[in-house]
Design a protein around this motif. Structure first.
Motif, mmCIF file in Angstrom:
data_model
loop_
_atom_site.group_PDB
_atom_site.id
_atom_site.type_symbol
_atom_site.label_atom_id
_atom_site.label_comp_id
_atom_site.label_asym_id
_atom_site.label_seq_id
_atom_site.Cartn_x
_atom_site.Cartn_y
_atom_site.Cartn_z
ATOM 1 N N VAL A 10 16.343 21.773 -22.048
ATOM 2 C CA VAL A 10 16.558 19.828 -21.264
ATOM 3 C C VAL A 10 16.558 20.463 -19.655
ATOM 4 N N GLY A 11 16.259 19.535 -18.952
ATOM 5 C CA GLY A 11 16.558 19.985 -17.498
ATOM 6 C C GLY A 11 15.466 18.948 -17.332
ATOM 7 N N PRO A 12 15.009 19.162 -15.144
ATOM 8 C CA PRO A 12 14.381 18.224 -14.804
ATOM 9 C C PRO A 12 13.454 18.536 -14.726
ATOM 10 N N ARG A 13 12.514 17.412 -14.748
ATOM 11 C CA ARG A 13 10.740 17.519 -13.940
ATOM 12 C C ARG A 13 10.592 16.570 -13.540
ATOM 13 N N ASP B 22 1.032 -0.996 0.337
ATOM 14 C CA ASP B 22 -0.014 0.137 0.387
ATOM 15 C C ASP B 22 1.224 1.185 -0.105
ATOM 16 N N HIS B 23 1.541 1.778 -1.410
ATOM 17 C CA HIS B 23 2.193 2.628 -1.334
ATOM 18 C C HIS B 23 1.467 3.729 -1.868
ATOM 19 N N ARG B 24 0.851 4.370 -1.574
ATOM 20 C CA ARG B 24 -0.167 5.474 -2.207
ATOM 21 C C ARG B 24 0.029 6.551 -2.927
ATOM 22 N N PHE B 25 1.837 7.577 -2.827
ATOM 23 C CA PHE B 25 2.543 8.229 -3.531
ATOM 24 C C PHE B 25 3.938 8.075 -3.587
ATOM 25 N N THR B 26 4.110 7.818 -5.421
ATOM 26 C CA THR B 26 5.198 8.138 -6.258
ATOM 27 C C THR B 26 5.896 9.243 -6.395
ATOM 28 N N ALA B 27 7.092 9.685 -6.119
ATOM 29 C CA ALA B 27 7.817 10.441 -7.082
ATOM 30 C C ALA B 27 8.728 10.028 -8.356
ATOM 31 N N GLN B 28 8.819 11.044 -8.973
ATOM 32 C CA GLN B 28 9.653 10.765 -9.858
ATOM 33 C C GLN B 28 10.186 12.109 -10.400
ATOM 34 N N LEU B 29 11.796 11.542 -10.803
ATOM 35 C CA LEU B 29 12.158 12.956 -10.973
ATOM 36 C C LEU B 29 13.067 12.348 -12.666
ATOM 37 N N GLY B 30 12.606 13.285 -13.606
ATOM 38 C CA GLY B 30 13.264 13.138 -14.686
ATOM 39 C C GLY B 30 14.055 13.853 -15.285
ATOM 40 N N ILE B 31 14.507 13.571 -16.695
ATOM 41 C CA ILE B 31 15.119 14.501 -17.067
ATOM 42 C C ILE B 31 14.478 14.579 -18.942
ATOM 43 N N GLU B 32 14.008 15.534 -19.348
ATOM 44 C CA GLU B 32 13.339 16.106 -20.153
ATOM 45 C C GLU B 32 13.688 16.444 -21.221
ATOM 46 N N LEU C 127 6.322 18.520 -28.001
ATOM 47 C CA LEU C 127 6.406 17.598 -28.271
ATOM 48 C C LEU C 127 7.859 17.893 -26.737
ATOM 49 N N ALA C 128 7.571 16.240 -26.082
ATOM 50 C CA ALA C 128 8.853 16.002 -25.220
ATOM 51 C C ALA C 128 9.225 14.745 -25.414
ATOM 52 N N ALA C 129 10.282 14.564 -24.966
ATOM 53 C CA ALA C 129 10.715 12.717 -24.557
ATOM 54 C C ALA C 129 11.135 12.590 -22.711
ATOM 55 N N ARG C 130 11.378 11.974 -22.222
ATOM 56 C CA ARG C 130 11.401 12.037 -20.707
ATOM 57 C C ARG C 130 11.979 10.845 -20.620
ATOM 58 N N LEU C 131 13.234 10.553 -19.587
ATOM 59 C CA LEU C 131 13.698 9.630 -19.009
ATOM 60 C C LEU C 131 13.446 9.775 -17.492
ATOM 61 N N PHE C 132 12.713 8.835 -16.897
ATOM 62 C CA PHE C 132 12.633 8.658 -16.177
ATOM 63 C C PHE C 132 12.541 8.250 -13.730
#
Length: 171
Positions: free
Chosen positions: A51-54, A33-43, A161-166
């Motif tokens: 280019v930068g963090p999201r 039961d993990h209600r939250f998810t944090a994702q840090l990506g480079i977009e 249009l964007a692409a992101r790795l996270f």
């Protein structure tokens, strides 16, 4: 008109998510039961290169096993012509959260702010669609990629249009 369509699609996805969760409950062990998810990506954006963090913060709607999430997002991307600051809210469906491959789709709205030569330029009413996949590293940690298509309707209308790795962490 696009806002009504987006609202209708969001409601349908939420309803489908709760029904599918109930059907799967009998066939597999529910996730922790993990209600939250944090994702840090480079977009990287293609239209107006930057280019930068999201950062995405996801809040699971429903009980364990539900794939419906509320998404809050903010970023700071730097390009040769401006600094791009997107802030948004939306819906994301993350499927197969107990498996290695975790496909996802989402939609929502954003406000885009651009810092250009000391002035702030804003795009209001940006609608986005996203699709991608996460890949489980552990039960809490995942990595993945997302592609986003967007359309600004108010201010300076136009496509994006964007692409992101996270990398993501459930808590």
């Amino acid at each position: 008109m696009p806002t009504k369509l987006a609202t209708t699609v969001l409601l349908l996805l939420c309803l489908i998510g709760h029904g599918a969760r109930a059907a799967e409950a009998d066939s597999q062990v529910p996730p922790a039961d993990h209600r939250f998810t944090a994702q840090l990506g480079i977009e990287a954006t293609v239209v107006g290169f930057s280019v930068g963090p999201r950062l995405d913060l996801l809040y699971r709607l429903g009980g364990p096993g539900s794939f419906s999430h509320l998404r809050l997002t903010a970023g700071a991307l730097v390009g040769p012509e401006f600094v791009y600051l997107p802030v948004g809210i939306g819906y994301r469906a993350s499927f197969r959260q107990t498996k290695t491959v975790q496909p996802l789709v989402g939609l929502g709205t954003e406000v885009h702010m651009f810092l250009v030569s000391g002035h702030v330029f804003r795009q209001w009413g940006v609608v986005y669609l996203e699709a991608g996949s996460g890949f489980a590293v552990t039960k809490r940690v995942s990595v993945g990629a997302i592609a986003t298509v967007e359309w600004a309707m108010i201010g300076e209308p136009g496509p994006g249009l964007a692409a992101r790795l996270f990398g993501g962490y459930r808590f």
